[in-house]
Structure formats: structure tokens, C-alpha cells
Design a protein around this motif. Sequence first.
Motif, mmCIF file in Angstrom:
data_model
loop_
_atom_site.group_PDB
_atom_site.id
_atom_site.type_symbol
_atom_site.label_atom_id
_atom_site.label_comp_id
_atom_site.label_asym_id
_atom_site.label_seq_id
_atom_site.Cartn_x
_atom_site.Cartn_y
_atom_site.Cartn_z
ATOM 1 N N LEU A 153 0.816 -1.216 -0.100
ATOM 2 C CA LEU A 153 -0.021 0.209 0.165
ATOM 3 C C LEU A 153 0.750 1.229 -0.174
ATOM 4 O O LEU A 153 0.532 2.133 -0.602
ATOM 5 N N VAL A 154 1.922 1.221 0.754
ATOM 6 C CA VAL A 154 3.048 2.481 0.852
ATOM 7 C C VAL A 154 3.476 2.690 -0.323
ATOM 8 O O VAL A 154 3.566 3.798 -0.876
ATOM 9 N N LEU A 155 3.851 1.716 -1.184
ATOM 10 C CA LEU A 155 4.399 1.782 -2.546
ATOM 11 C C LEU A 155 3.326 2.664 -3.557
ATOM 12 O O LEU A 155 3.893 3.409 -4.330
ATOM 13 N N ILE A 156 2.169 2.351 -3.415
ATOM 14 C CA ILE A 156 1.145 3.190 -4.289
ATOM 15 C C ILE A 156 0.439 4.424 -3.503
ATOM 16 O O ILE A 156 -0.287 5.075 -4.029
ATOM 17 N N GLY A 157 1.185 4.866 -2.438
ATOM 18 C CA GLY A 157 0.868 5.793 -1.735
ATOM 19 C C GLY A 157 -0.487 6.053 -0.789
ATOM 20 O O GLY A 157 -0.750 6.940 -0.405
ATOM 21 N N GLU A 158 -0.873 4.671 -0.349
ATOM 22 C CA GLU A 158 -1.875 4.453 0.410
ATOM 23 C C GLU A 158 -1.089 4.093 1.902
ATOM 24 O O GLU A 158 -0.251 3.822 2.097
ATOM 25 N N GLY A 159 -2.231 3.993 2.910
ATOM 26 C CA GLY A 159 -1.938 3.295 3.935
ATOM 27 C C GLY A 159 -1.227 4.403 4.859
ATOM 28 O O GLY A 159 -1.223 5.586 4.638
ATOM 29 N N GLU A 160 -0.569 3.753 6.001
ATOM 30 C CA GLU A 160 0.463 4.738 6.827
ATOM 31 C C GLU A 160 1.752 4.223 7.095
ATOM 32 O O GLU A 160 2.088 3.164 6.707
ATOM 33 N N VAL A 173 3.825 11.722 3.943
ATOM 34 C CA VAL A 173 5.330 11.641 3.899
ATOM 35 C C VAL A 173 6.086 11.559 2.480
ATOM 36 O O VAL A 173 7.020 12.167 2.456
ATOM 37 N N LEU A 174 5.285 10.771 1.556
ATOM 38 C CA LEU A 174 6.097 10.563 0.377
ATOM 39 C C LEU A 174 6.035 12.130 -0.249
ATOM 40 O O LEU A 174 7.090 12.340 -1.047
ATOM 41 N N ALA A 175 5.188 13.076 -0.226
ATOM 42 C CA ALA A 175 5.158 14.220 -0.567
ATOM 43 C C ALA A 175 6.211 15.095 -0.153
ATOM 44 O O ALA A 175 7.121 15.634 -0.670
ATOM 45 N N LYS A 176 6.291 14.978 1.249
ATOM 46 C CA LYS A 176 7.332 15.877 2.008
ATOM 47 C C LYS A 176 8.830 15.301 1.724
ATOM 48 O O LYS A 176 9.605 16.146 1.374
ATOM 49 N N GLU A 177 9.125 14.127 1.291
ATOM 50 C CA GLU A 177 10.556 13.532 0.967
ATOM 51 C C GLU A 177 10.707 13.685 -0.654
ATOM 52 O O GLU A 177 11.647 13.193 -1.192
ATOM 53 N N GLY A 178 9.526 14.160 -1.379
ATOM 54 C CA GLY A 178 9.665 14.382 -2.735
ATOM 55 C C GLY A 178 9.646 12.948 -3.600
ATOM 56 O O GLY A 178 10.330 12.761 -4.725
ATOM 57 N N LEU A 179 9.202 11.974 -2.922
ATOM 58 C CA LEU A 179 8.771 10.610 -3.658
ATOM 59 C C LEU A 179 7.493 10.495 -4.319
ATOM 60 O O LEU A 179 6.717 10.952 -3.716
ATOM 61 N N GLN A 180 7.708 9.710 -5.414
ATOM 62 C CA GLN A 180 6.460 9.640 -6.286
ATOM 63 C C GLN A 180 5.883 8.089 -6.081
ATOM 64 O O GLN A 180 6.630 7.119 -6.141
ATOM 65 N N PRO A 181 4.727 7.858 -5.474
ATOM 66 C CA PRO A 181 4.045 6.555 -5.556
ATOM 67 C C PRO A 181 4.153 5.931 -6.838
ATOM 68 O O PRO A 181 4.090 6.505 -7.894
ATOM 69 N N ILE A 182 4.152 4.672 -6.973
ATOM 70 C CA ILE A 182 4.266 3.997 -8.163
ATOM 71 C C ILE A 182 2.672 3.586 -8.646
ATOM 72 O O ILE A 182 1.756 3.433 -7.779
ATOM 73 N N VAL A 183 2.534 3.398 -9.893
ATOM 74 C CA VAL A 183 1.197 2.849 -10.459
ATOM 75 C C VAL A 183 1.556 1.302 -10.772
ATOM 76 O O VAL A 183 2.238 1.071 -11.575
ATOM 77 N N LEU A 184 1.134 0.397 -9.922
ATOM 78 C CA LEU A 184 1.285 -1.141 -10.288
ATOM 79 C C LEU A 184 1.009 -1.558 -11.558
ATOM 80 O O LEU A 184 -0.050 -1.125 -12.323
ATOM 81 N N GLN A 185 2.235 -2.322 -12.230
ATOM 82 C CA GLN A 185 1.620 -2.826 -13.534
ATOM 83 C C GLN A 185 1.654 -4.119 -13.516
ATOM 84 O O GLN A 185 1.544 -4.890 -12.372
ATOM 85 N N ALA A 186 1.364 -4.905 -14.512
ATOM 86 C CA ALA A 186 1.018 -6.429 -14.580
ATOM 87 C C ALA A 186 1.874 -6.997 -13.617
ATOM 88 O O ALA A 186 3.180 -6.788 -13.744
ATOM 89 N N LYS A 187 1.389 -8.046 -12.873
ATOM 90 C CA LYS A 187 2.377 -8.803 -11.948
ATOM 91 C C LYS A 187 2.952 -8.181 -10.717
ATOM 92 O O LYS A 187 3.041 -9.016 -9.786
#
Length: 497
Positions: A153-160, A173-187
Motif C-alpha cells: 500500500l505504501v508503494l502506491i501512496g496509500e496506508g500509513e 510523507v512521500l510528498a514531504k520527501e519528494g517521492l512519487q508513488p508507483i502505479v502497479l503494472q501487470a504482475k
Amino acid sequence: MIVLTGESLTMEQMRCILYKGEAAAACPQSMERVRRCRKVVEEIVADEKIVYGITTGFGKFSDVLIGKEDTQRLQQYLIQSHACGVGEPFPEEVARTMLVLRANTLLKGYSGVRPDVILLLLELVNRRIHPVIPQQGSLGASGDLAPLSHLALVLIGEGEVFYKGKRQRTAKVLAKEGLQPIVLQAKEGLALINGTQAMTAMGVVTYLEGEVLAYQSEYIAAMTLEGLRGIIDAFDESIHLARGYPEQTRVAQRMRLILTGSKLVTNQGDLRVQDAYSLRCIPQVHGATWQVLGYVKEKLEIEMNAATDNPLLFADGDKVLSGGNFHGQPIAFALDFLSIAMAELANISERRIERLVNPQLNDLPPFLSPQPGLQSGVMILQYVAASLVSENKTLAHPASVDSIPSSANQEDHVSMGTIGARHAYQITMNVRRVLAIELICAMQAVQYRGVEHMSAKTRGLYKEGRKIVPPIVKDRIFSYDIENVAKWLQAEKREIV
């Protein structure tokens, strides 16, 4: 910097990442394997081949075909629907270990994820952004599905996440650190949650804690031996070589080293011919625990570098195979074994505590009290130790002997390894408190005997311990002492011999 290859992660490297502030990075050669494997997944989707978890549903839904236009949503729905964990979150160091282990297994190049997934996992490790992952909800087969879904969940920008000492929303937190969540692709969703990383991470942390406690238990037992004027002859090398277990022999060797120069230990026949088993058999009992620790370390290091998701892609995509490497049985057995071994360290420690406080078993003041009768001294500390030891006996019941079918009986045998891992961790926390009680009692006993007569090593421990717990000159609230000593022992991440 610890470079992860997917093949060579060790317990010592994990110790450095967890307790010494080492950063983690991906091996470039391993990342090239990851890229090649990812191309295979993309070809499967483009050609609409039928491959479990890529173009099909999951578990009992494995016969449901998914069109290529829905492969992204399939992965997102998978993570959200499987994030069903409940209860208190895993300790931060366990969540941190899970991130490292998940990145390491993906670096083997059999899982089909993009490099971006691994890079974000490592960013979380190095920036100390730790997912909030509930402890309960895994069956320990089909992977640690619920716990690892909370990680994903954290990798896609959700959860805590836990970040700088606070529990916060991931997106913030990701925004504060300048990190972009990913959009999960196949598999990718399936690759993140099919695995044993929750039970293995809890096992790694428990092993590292248990290893330190095993060394500390010898030092504390040595001080108890001095407090009871124990017989040093029981640790003579000849006895232990005659049996042949190297772990037992090494414990006896360390005990002799710790007690070198002590004027409080005795020889057989000076005061008595033999000591009770809890003193005389320290090498045999503690040595057996060391045997288990060695076994557990071996299994954990294999699992730390294992490909545990499903399906796996081999030979540059010529073979895409569904199997069961996510089944946690090897680790479930190992951690149940660890529970038993650590519980025994507390069992024998509690018996030594009894010998320190029971006036029928020694010549010290009853319950080490400064005013026996008016003041109870450490009487109830032994009660607490006995309670913790009894609790450990119930926790040490093997979780791995249980199984409940799931997914409409498609997944009809599971390991319950994550339950075993959690129990092993709880037992180890209890062991630390029992050893803390033994140390408190042993320090009081040697004070009556004369600190100046102790060995140099035990006297060093006594002086450090007295900074945490002052001498008992009158009754006080001993709960604080127990917890303070336990925290101090936990902070000592070193071999003390």
C-alpha cells in the motif's frame, strides 16, 4: 553501504542495516536481470497469454481470464482487497527488515517487476520510512498476503507509515520527501505480496535479539555463580570435550573466561561436592540453545535470499512456472524451534533466581532483603519470573502443527509460520525480562559477598548494572528496575564476552 544482489544477504548485513545505520543499494548486475525478466511479463500481456496472476485472477479465481486493459486494475485491487491485517503493528525494525527482504528477493530477477518498484523499496529503507503493518492476519502460505499488502500500500501512496517517530499518512510523507508513488503494472502487486517476508523479517529480528541475549545470559549466569559460591570445576574443558558438542564446549570456555580471577567461585569439595543443575549444567543447556540458534540462522539466511513469489519466470521467459515457494513451512518449523530454545534460557534462569532468593537453598539473607520480615526484598521478582516462564511455555506450543484451509479449499494446507514468528518474538521479550530479574538478584547477592572478590569481567558488568539499578537498601517499586534493566540489555547490541 550494503549492496543487495538477491543471492548473498547475511544476518550480519541485516544487523548493520537495522542497528548501525547502513544504507542499502541494488547491485547493477541484479537490476539488469530484473529488466530482462520484466520484458517477459510485458510480452505475456501483449500476447494475451494465459499466465496465473498476470492475465488471470488469484487463488480460486485462477480460472478467470483478465483482459490486458484490466491488468493494472487487477494489481491495485489485489493490494487493496488483501490489506486486511489487524492488531498492533509490527515493530518498526521488523517493517524495515521486510522492506529489505522484499527488495532482495525481487532482485533475483524471477518476479517480473520493474526496477522502479525495487528502487522505491530501497528509498523507503534509506529514508527510514517504515510501513505500518498489522501483525495479525497471515496464514503463512500463499505468502504473508495480508502483512505484505500493507507494505505494498505504501508503494502506491496509500496506508500509513512510521516517519520520524510519528505514525502518519503515506501520501503526506512521500510528498514531504519528494517521492512519487508507483502505479502497479501487470504482475507487480502479486510479486510484492506472494512471499514469506513477514515471518522471515520477524524471525531475523528475533534471532538477532536472541543471539545477544544468549551471550548476555552467560555473563549474568556467571555473576549468579559468584553470588552462590558455585563450583568452577563443572566448566572444566575435559568434561565438555568428552561429550563432543562444540556449542556446549564454547559456552564452558566463555564461562571460564568470564570468571577468570574470581575469588567467589569455589572448587568441588570446598563448600559442597556438586551444584544444582541450574548452575552445573549451564554449558549443556545454554549450549543446546546455541545449537538451535545455529540452525535457525542457517534457515533464515536461505530464506532471506529465496525467490518466494508465484509464478516465477525462468530462462528469459521460456519457462513461467506456478509453484509453492511462498509456503512458509521451513521457516515455521525453524521459528517454533527458536521459541523452544529461547524459552529454555528463561526456564533455567528462573531456577537460578530461585536459588538466589530462597533461604533454604543458600546462606544469603532471605529474599536478599535488607530487613527480612519487615521488608520483602526481591521476593516478588521471582514470582514475576515464574509468571513469564509459564507464559512462555504456552507461547512455545508449535504454530506449525496447525493448518486451516482457505480460498475455497484451493489453498488447503498452510504453515501458520507468521504466528510462530510472533510467538518467538514475544518469548524473546519475556526472556529478556527474566534475565533482567536474574541480574538484579545476582548484583544484590555479590554485593553481600564482596564486589572486590568478583572477576574483572563480572565486576565490570556489576558496575555498569549499578548505573541502571542502585543497591537495594529498602523496598521500592521494583517494576521500574526490571523494565530499565531489560531496556538496557536490549540496547547492548554486542557480544559481551
